[in-house]
Write a protein that holds these residues in place. Structure first.
Motif, PDB file in Angstrom:
ATOM      1  N   LEU A 582      44.883  42.036  37.903  1.00  0.00           N
ATOM      2  CA  LEU A 582      44.916  43.438  38.650  1.00  0.00           C
ATOM      3  C   LEU A 582      43.944  42.824  40.110  1.00  0.00           C
ATOM      4  CD1 LEU A 582      44.772  45.995  38.823  1.00  0.00           C
ATOM      5  CD2 LEU A 582      42.618  46.480  37.566  1.00  0.00           C
ATOM      6  N   LEU A 583      44.705  43.006  41.241  1.00  0.00           N
ATOM      7  CA  LEU A 583      44.346  42.713  42.433  1.00  0.00           C
ATOM      8  C   LEU A 583      44.033  43.810  43.089  1.00  0.00           C
ATOM      9  CD1 LEU A 583      46.727  39.612  42.765  1.00  0.00           C
ATOM     10  CD2 LEU A 583      44.413  39.384  42.337  1.00  0.00           C
ATOM     11  N   GLN A 584      42.782  43.740  43.869  1.00  0.00           N
ATOM     12  CA  GLN A 584      42.518  45.293  44.860  1.00  0.00           C
ATOM     13  C   GLN A 584      41.702  44.848  46.069  1.00  0.00           C
ATOM     14  OE1 GLN A 584      43.203  48.524  44.157  1.00  0.00           O
ATOM     15  NE2 GLN A 584      42.455  48.996  46.049  1.00  0.00           N
ATOM     16  N   MET A 628      45.073  35.557  50.068  1.00  0.00           N
ATOM     17  CA  MET A 628      46.418  35.484  49.728  1.00  0.00           C
ATOM     18  C   MET A 628      46.494  34.089  48.960  1.00  0.00           C
ATOM     19  SD  MET A 628      48.791  36.679  52.953  1.00  0.00           S
ATOM     20  CE  MET A 628      48.073  36.498  54.536  1.00  0.00           C
ATOM     21  N   VAL A 629      46.002  33.177  49.237  1.00  0.00           N
ATOM     22  CA  VAL A 629      45.717  31.895  48.621  1.00  0.00           C
ATOM     23  C   VAL A 629      45.095  32.003  47.139  1.00  0.00           C
ATOM     24  CG1 VAL A 629      44.833  29.843  48.420  1.00  0.00           C
ATOM     25  CG2 VAL A 629      45.800  30.301  50.470  1.00  0.00           C
ATOM     26  N   ARG A 630      44.100  33.064  47.170  1.00  0.00           N
ATOM     27  CA  ARG A 630      43.495  33.158  45.900  1.00  0.00           C
ATOM     28  C   ARG A 630      44.450  33.949  44.935  1.00  0.00           C
ATOM     29  NH1 ARG A 630      37.931  35.828  44.112  1.00  0.00           N
ATOM     30  NH2 ARG A 630      37.990  35.052  42.042  1.00  0.00           N
ATOM     31  N   ALA A 631      44.874  34.958  45.408  1.00  0.00           N
ATOM     32  CA  ALA A 631      45.831  35.898  44.777  1.00  0.00           C
ATOM     33  C   ALA A 631      47.033  35.262  44.254  1.00  0.00           C
ATOM     34  CB  ALA A 631      46.186  37.058  45.730  1.00  0.00           C
ATOM     35  N   LEU A 632      47.649  34.312  45.085  1.00  0.00           N
ATOM     36  CA  LEU A 632      48.929  33.542  44.601  1.00  0.00           C
ATOM     37  C   LEU A 632      48.654  32.636  43.511  1.00  0.00           C
ATOM     38  CD1 LEU A 632      51.795  34.150  45.527  1.00  0.00           C
ATOM     39  CD2 LEU A 632      51.825  32.519  47.201  1.00  0.00           C
ATOM     40  N   GLU A 633      47.572  31.899  43.414  1.00  0.00           N
ATOM     41  CA  GLU A 633      47.402  30.973  42.625  1.00  0.00           C
ATOM     42  C   GLU A 633      46.624  31.528  41.443  1.00  0.00           C
ATOM     43  OE1 GLU A 633      46.084  27.307  45.398  1.00  0.00           O
ATOM     44  OE2 GLU A 633      44.299  28.492  44.595  1.00  0.00           O
ATOM     45  N   ALA A 634      46.123  32.676  41.484  1.00  0.00           N
ATOM     46  CA  ALA A 634      45.759  33.620  40.155  1.00  0.00           C
ATOM     47  C   ALA A 634      46.749  33.884  39.498  1.00  0.00           C
ATOM     48  CB  ALA A 634      44.660  34.510  40.470  1.00  0.00           C
ATOM     49  N   GLU A 635      48.014  34.548  40.407  1.00  0.00           N
ATOM     50  CA  GLU A 635      49.160  34.866  39.487  1.00  0.00           C
ATOM     51  C   GLU A 635      50.121  33.926  38.987  1.00  0.00           C
ATOM     52  OE1 GLU A 635      53.152  37.517  40.680  1.00  0.00           O
ATOM     53  OE2 GLU A 635      51.749  37.028  42.231  1.00  0.00           O
ATOM     54  N   LEU A 636      50.108  32.593  39.631  1.00  0.00           N
ATOM     55  CA  LEU A 636      50.844  31.754  39.007  1.00  0.00           C
ATOM     56  C   LEU A 636      49.706  31.135  37.680  1.00  0.00           C
ATOM     57  CD1 LEU A 636      53.024  29.573  39.004  1.00  0.00           C
ATOM     58  CD2 LEU A 636      51.711  28.043  40.175  1.00  0.00           C
ATOM     59  N   SER A 637      48.681  31.292  37.598  1.00  0.00           N
ATOM     60  CA  SER A 637      48.036  30.590  36.353  1.00  0.00           C
ATOM     61  C   SER A 637      47.900  31.735  35.290  1.00  0.00           C
ATOM     62  CB  SER A 637      46.247  30.619  36.839  1.00  0.00           C
ATOM     63  OG  SER A 637      45.619  30.296  35.716  1.00  0.00           O
ATOM     64  N   CYS A 649      48.238  21.023  39.531  1.00  0.00           N
ATOM     65  CA  CYS A 649      47.188  21.343  40.562  1.00  0.00           C
ATOM     66  C   CYS A 649      47.185  23.054  40.741  1.00  0.00           C
ATOM     67  CB  CYS A 649      47.764  20.766  42.092  1.00  0.00           C
ATOM     68  SG  CYS A 649      48.215  19.131  41.914  1.00  0.00           S
ATOM     69  N   VAL A 650      46.912  23.821  39.875  1.00  0.00           N
ATOM     70  CA  VAL A 650      46.578  25.070  40.075  1.00  0.00           C
ATOM     71  C   VAL A 650      45.524  25.597  39.370  1.00  0.00           C
ATOM     72  CG1 VAL A 650      47.433  27.575  39.568  1.00  0.00           C
ATOM     73  CG2 VAL A 650      49.225  25.711  40.472  1.00  0.00           C
ATOM     74  N   PRO A 651      44.460  26.031  40.206  1.00  0.00           N
ATOM     75  CA  PRO A 651      43.072  26.292  39.447  1.00  0.00           C
ATOM     76  C   PRO A 651      43.444  27.594  38.392  1.00  0.00           C
ATOM     77  CG  PRO A 651      43.091  27.003  41.884  1.00  0.00           C
ATOM     78  CD  PRO A 651      44.541  26.567  41.434  1.00  0.00           C
ATOM     79  N   THR A 652      42.832  27.293  37.331  1.00  0.00           N
ATOM     80  CA  THR A 652      42.851  28.208  36.029  1.00  0.00           C
ATOM     81  C   THR A 652      41.863  29.489  36.255  1.00  0.00           C
ATOM     82  OG1 THR A 652      43.111  26.236  34.660  1.00  0.00           O
ATOM     83  CG2 THR A 652      42.544  28.347  33.649  1.00  0.00           C
ATOM     84  N   LEU A 653      42.894  30.527  36.076  1.00  0.00           N
ATOM     85  CA  LEU A 653      42.373  32.086  36.210  1.00  0.00           C
ATOM     86  C   LEU A 653      41.729  32.271  34.846  1.00  0.00           C
ATOM     87  CD1 LEU A 653      42.469  34.994  37.502  1.00  0.00           C
ATOM     88  CD2 LEU A 653      44.392  35.291  36.188  1.00  0.00           C
ATOM     89  N   GLU A 654      40.472  32.545  34.959  1.00  0.00           N
ATOM     90  CA  GLU A 654      39.911  32.890  33.654  1.00  0.00           C
ATOM     91  C   GLU A 654      40.194  34.470  33.163  1.00  0.00           C
ATOM     92  OE1 GLU A 654      37.645  31.378  31.745  1.00  0.00           O
ATOM     93  OE2 GLU A 654      37.929  29.640  33.225  1.00  0.00           O
ATOM     94  N   LEU A 655      40.737  34.627  31.953  1.00  0.00           N
ATOM     95  CA  LEU A 655      41.117  35.680  31.401  1.00  0.00           C
ATOM     96  C   LEU A 655      39.951  36.126  30.694  1.00  0.00           C
ATOM     97  CD1 LEU A 655      44.816  35.055  30.807  1.00  0.00           C
ATOM     98  CD2 LEU A 655      43.905  36.690  32.564  1.00  0.00           C
ATOM     99  N   SER A 656      39.475  37.421  30.823  1.00  0.00           N
ATOM    100  CA  SER A 656      38.439  37.939  29.752  1.00  0.00           C
ATOM    101  C   SER A 656      39.161  38.224  28.429  1.00  0.00           C
ATOM    102  CB  SER A 656      37.852  39.207  30.296  1.00  0.00           C
ATOM    103  OG  SER A 656      38.830  40.098  30.555  1.00  0.00           O
ATOM    104  N   LYS A 657      38.483  37.903  27.268  1.00  0.00           N
ATOM    105  CA  LYS A 657      39.242  38.192  26.269  1.00  0.00           C
ATOM    106  C   LYS A 657      38.500  39.538  25.529  1.00  0.00           C
ATOM    107  CE  LYS A 657      41.763  34.637  25.461  1.00  0.00           C
ATOM    108  NZ  LYS A 657      42.037  34.251  26.830  1.00  0.00           N
TER     109      LYS A 657
END
Length: 657
Positions: A582-584, A628-637, A649-657
């Motif tokens: 979710l991006l806002q 935009m960089v952060r949003a796009l990399e998070a989406e790919l992750s 080379c894509v930073p890992t998005l931490e998903l809450s469990k």
């Protein structure tokens, strides 16, 4: 010898199109115009805080930025804004008026006057959202600027009135609201900027009222202008509750041109007579005041944007009813046009080129790029090769879509592996996804992830009947059409049935969230500045322009309150099992962050993997490069984790469990 093509799993292909490159090329030129012989326009500057710069092309062909940072030429009228500037050329140089985003005041600027900076023409107001201005027209001989004033009368988003006004060019209204002369009364909720006829005796503009949106029904209003510049009694000459007039302009001979969809398609009319009746659109949805789909030339010809689906640039001979289209690589044109003599300036793009400023000479038929020229930032071999497709939806209805298969010049996937696909739902929802080069799409396709842009029922470009499919069906038809395309791609062996995702922003964020709560088609989704809670969004949480949009999209709340609860993703958060991002933007007046926060609160303790990223200083539509960089990399992750991909080379998005 060329390099050997390597076999590597989908999603693991190395790509030169990184998120920073995609962000740097986000946005497009807008609001083209002529100042004397010079073409001017606004263009995005993602790396300059996301501002919009005013650019001029001088006689020697050089592009110059007219105002330095932090000047930001952008209006907030109806929140989406509209045409924010106008200019005229005088013997001593150009004079331009523009709206500055930060304070929404109207300014005047003479770029060639020694040592002179912009001077305010209008005052500030402490009430609600203040005073805002859009769609200016400079009347130098009258010493004034005509435009639309949006004036807040209280603190609620709907405490607002809109009128056409005259602002003195001498600056006498810069501290004095009473020095702004109102040309019209506030009998209509929404108005466009008035256009003065060539003889100065008549003015014309569009108006509409809640609960209609401008693509539902508008009125074309004409008024006699007295010698002292005051308006006489206005008369409605075309339009109504069920007829949308998208634009009106005076031709050089004093006839009145307008685009109306009375036949089910926006076609052009001259003094009420159809000029080129076709099952094509010569207009579109008026999301921003001052958008232009046609512009009359001095010789009687008319520059037009027209087509079914994509809008092409052409020249209409109104006497013969024939259109000749501009040749070139541009297959889509944005709703902005300007003319001067035989010259036409527009903003066009194609599947291999992003939006650029294009000039067409109507005498020779030659078109060329004159500004914001597309330059390939990487080898075009990495661009996707899109397909225009039509799919069958429920009940056999047609669904239009653009399919972007994974594509890489140096990699293919192992035999037998099917690619993951992300369905993109466009915003609006009264809008359309254009078929143009978008490095955000290429960011995914060059890594081995397919993209399907769905122009679901309700989209524009295909006539009123297609647009009306979404009436009272929002959250149903859009969701069904996206799912039908996703499943068709899986059934035909184009996409991996177990690796389908859905994503979208604004109304597309709604479609994404509704898809995750009502279908089991997708393994995950990316929800961007969405509508999530219909009842609250429609009753005071959003801005005035769209505050009654749901009356047509969902139905009258007073009559069908249950439908609002039934459709809202917020009410069915317990049904979500798929991971999501979710991006806002925290400064979003259209889809406020409170909706996201309530949605997440409903998910508490449900152990659905997700991430929420809120961006300070961003509104509705991200504009800053770092965002935009952060949003796009998070989406790919997200896709990498859910689909089992291994993108380099894509930073890992931490998903809450």
């Amino acid at each position: 010898m060329g390099e050997m093509v390597q076999t590597l799993k989908y999603g693991a292909w190395p790509s030169p199109i990184d998120a920073a490159l995609a962000a740097a090329h986000d946005g497009q030129p807008e609001a083209v115009g002529f100042v004397g012989d010079e073409a001017w326009w606004t263009e995005p500057r993602p790396t300059e805080g996301g501002r919009r710069a005013l650019v001029r092309r001088t006689a020697d062909g050089l592009e110059k930025t007219v105002l330095p940072a932090p000047w930001n030429v952008r209006s907030r009228v109806m929140e989406y804004g509209g045409r924010p500037w106008a200019g005229v050329m005088r013997p001593e140089g150009p004079l331009v008026v523009f709206v500055h985003f930060a304070d929404q005041r109207l300014y005047v600027y003479e770029p060639e006057a020694p040592g002179a900076g912009p001077r305010p023409l209008t005052p500030l107001s402490a009430v609600g959202g203040g005073l805002r201005w859009v769609d200016p027209q400079v009347h130098l001989e009258r010493g004034e600027v005509w435009c639309v004033l949006e004036e807040f009368t209280g603190d609620e988003p709907t405490d607002v009135r809109r009128v056409a006004v005259s602002v003195p060019l001498d600056g006498s209204a810069s501290e004095d609201r009473d020095a702004v002369r109102e040309l019209t009364d506030a009998r209509h909720r929404f108005v466009t900027g008035p256009r003065l006829s060539p003889d100065g005796r008549r003015a014309a503009w569009l108006a509409w009222d809640h609960p209609r949106m401008p693509w539902d029904g508008t009125e074309l209003i004409v008024v006699d202008v007295a010698g002292d510049g005051t308006f006489r009694e206005p008369a409605t000459v075309a339009g109504g509750p069920d007829e949308s007039i998208a634009q009106a302009e005076w031709a050089a001979d004093g006839s009145l041109l307008h685009a109306s969809d009375r036949t089910g398609w926006w076609n052009l009319y001259r003094d009420g007579v159809p000029l080129c009746p076709r099952e094509e659109e010569f207009g579109g949805p008026l999301w921003k005041v001052g958008q232009r789909w046609f512009a009359p030339l001095e010789n009687g010809l008319i520059a037009v944007l027209h087509g079914k689906g994509a809008a092409r640039l052409g020249v209409l001979d109104p006497d013969r009813g024939e259109v000749v289209d501009a040749a070139g690589r541009w297959t889509e044109f944005a709703p902005t046009l300007a003319v001067h003599g035989s010259r036409i300036v527009a903003v066009g793009a194609g599947p291999r080129s992003a939006y650029e400023v294009v000039e067409l000479d109507s005498r020779t038929g030659r078109a060329r790029v004159i500004g914001s020229g597309h330059q390939d930032p990487v080898d075009p071999a990495y661009y996707p090769e899109p397909q225009i497709r039509t799919f069958n939806g429920p009940g056999g209805r047609e669904i239009h879509a653009h399919i972007y298969p994974p594509h890489h010049p140096g990699h293919i996937a192992p035999a037998g592996e099917l690619p993951p696909y992300v369905v993109w739902a466009h915003g609006g929802p009264t809008g359309r996804a254009p078929l143009v080069l978008d490095l955000e799409i290429a960011y995914f396709t060059s890594r081995g992830i397919g993209v399907a842009e769905v122009n679901y029922g309700g989209s524009t470009g295909y006539g009123r009947e297609y647009r009306n499919r979404l009436r009272e069906q929002w959250g149903v038809v859009d969701v069904e059409d996206c799912a039908a395309v996703a499943l068709a791609l899986a059934d035909e062996g184009t996409a991996d049935r177990d690796r389908l995702a859905v994503r979208g922003g604004s109304a597309g964020g709604w479609t994404t969230a509704a898809s995750l709560t009502t279908t089991d088609v997708y393994a995950c989704g990316t929800i961007i500045y969405p509508v999530l809670d219909l009842a609250n969004w429609g009753s005071g949480e959003t801005h005035d322009f769209e505050s009654q949009y749901l009356e047509s999209l969902v139905g009258p709340y007073a009559q069908v309150p249950d439908r609002y609860a039934e459709r809202s993703p917020l009410e069915h958060a317990d049904r979500i099992t798929a991971p999501f991002l979710l991006l806002q933007g925290l400064d979003d007046p259209i889809c406020p962050p409170a909706q996201c926060e309530r949605f997440l609160a409903r998910l508490d303790g449900r152990r659905v993997p997700h991430a929420y990223i809120a961006f300070e200083g961003e509104g509705h539509g991200f504009r800053r490069a770092d965002t935009m960089v952060r949003a796009l990399e998070a989406e790919l992750s997200l896709y990498a984790q859910v689909f089992g991909l291994n993108p380099p080379c894509v930073p890992t998005l931490e998903l809450s469990k």
